[in-house]
Design a protein around this motif. Structure first.
Motif, short mmCIF file in Angstrom:
data_model
loop_
_atom_site.label_atom_id
_atom_site.label_comp_id
_atom_site.label_asym_id
_atom_site.label_seq_id
_atom_site.Cartn_x
_atom_site.Cartn_y
_atom_site.Cartn_z
N HIS A 106 0.97 -1.12 0.11
CA HIS A 106 -0.73 0.14 0.07
C HIS A 106 1.24 1.61 0.47
N THR B 157 0.67 3.96 -1.99
CA THR B 157 -0.15 4.59 -1.64
C THR B 157 -0.24 5.34 -0.43
N ARG B 158 -0.80 4.81 -0.07
CA ARG B 158 -2.01 5.36 1.56
C ARG B 158 -0.28 5.65 2.64
N TRP C 91 1.67 6.60 1.61
CA TRP C 91 2.97 8.27 1.45
C TRP C 91 2.03 9.59 1.55
N LEU C 92 0.14 8.87 2.37
CA LEU C 92 0.07 9.67 1.97
C LEU C 92 -0.35 9.91 3.46
N CYS D 146 -10.77 12.19 0.17
CA CYS D 146 -10.59 11.18 -0.46
C CYS D 146 -12.18 10.77 -0.72
N HIS E 58 -6.80 5.24 -0.31
CA HIS E 58 -5.71 5.23 -0.80
C HIS E 58 -6.29 4.72 -2.41
N VAL F 63 -7.24 6.91 -4.89
CA VAL F 63 -6.53 8.29 -5.27
C VAL F 63 -6.63 7.83 -7.38
#
Length: 306
Positions: free
Chosen positions: A206, A208-209, A211-212, A238, A277, A280
């Motif tokens: 994950h 993306t998760r 990183w956010l 989101c 995520h 996104v």
């Protein structure tokens, strides 16, 4: 406003509340049966059941009256009652917030443990929605009654969903669930050299998760509650962002239908829920895909698929 609209709304409200009331009555009967409570006129449970049955009969009678010549009088009485409600928008908004907040706190927090019956909560939800619809009707006298009911349902649903996040913004230093600590650890790896003094590659799980979630680590002094609040913001932003981008692509012209669509889509995404995520990628496609621009669309799809 057509009589048919008001009549349909009245029948819908009475029918819905009656359904919830019957569900509560049936649940109490099953509880009495399972506990083996002997019938007695002095038994509190049997008296309560009898009272619920009587009120159910009264509600059923009211519903039947909407198919008789008394329906116009019922609609007239409802309109008169609405006229006595406050019309000032600040007052109405305040009452709406108090009602929804009270319902949410009642259900979500310790007091709700004493009323964990689904039937009771559905009935309470129906009553709150009815009151909210009446207040909205007072401030929006020209709106369609069915739209008012839909708006009331969505307002209560969204507020309830948002307030469910309140326990997640906690000062508790311990993990709120089994995976919370690992979530923040994986997020911190994007700034591992700054935080731990040596480089650690980010997790491939994950990305993306995490990183956010890692963005608050840009400021190393932020407390734990801020990281929790940031994750709540990601969940809400989101979901709402995906709903807005979808509405923009559908080009909904009516402001009323646009608001209803945004609210419904926001709640729809929470059925799963769909993790933020993953949204996104959805937002990237909704924002950038254009069938008339091949190379741009190809780039957007490639980014969303990465």
């Amino acid at each position: 406003m057509k009589i048919s609209d008001r009549l349909a709304a009245l029948r819908l409200v009475l029918g819905g509340l009656l359904l919830f009331w019957l569900q509560l009555t049936l649940q109490l009967y099953r509880q009495i049966r399972d506990l083996g409570v002997i019938f007695s006129l002095t038994s509190q449970m049997w008296l309560l059941l009898f009272g619920l049955i009587c009120l159910s009969g009264f509600g059923f009678a009211l519903l039947l009256l909407t198919w008789t010549h008394h329906r116009r009088r019922m609609i007239s009485l409802t309109s008169r009652f609405i006229q006595h409600l406050p019309a000032q928008k600040p007052v109405v908004i305040g009452l709406l917030l108090v009602l929804i907040l009270a319902f949410s706190l009642f259900v979500l927090f310790p007091l709700g443990d004493f009323f964990n019956s689904a039937a009771f909560r559905w009935l309470l939800f129906g009553l709150i929605v009815t009151v909210v619809a009446l207040l909205l009707r007072r401030t929006l006298p020209m709106a369609n009654w069915l739209n008012i009911l839909a708006l009331a349902l969505l307002i209560v649903g969204i507020c309830y969903r948002v307030l469910q996040f309140l326990p997640d913004i906690s000062l508790d230093p311990f993990s709120l669930n089994w995976s919370e600590a690992s979530r923040y650890y994986y997020a911190s790896l994007f700034f591992s050299e700054k935080i731990y003094g040596f480089a650690v590659p980010p997790s491939t799980l994950h990305p993306t998760r995490y990183w956010l979630q890692s963005l608050p680590f840009l400021l190393s002094t932020l407390p734990l509650w801020f990281h929790r609040a940031w994750q709540v913001f990601l969940w809400l932003a989101c979901s709402l962002g995906a709903a807005w981008l979808l509405a923009r692509r559908l080009k909904i012209a009516s402001q009323t239908w646009l608001l209803l669509f945004l609210a419904w889509t926001f709640l729809f995404l929470w059925q799963g829920p769909v993790y933020y995520h993953l949204l996104v990628m959805v937002m990237l496609v909704l924002w950038g895909f254009d069938p008339r621009r091949f190379w741009r669309s190809l780039l957007i799809v490639a980014l969303a698929s990465a």
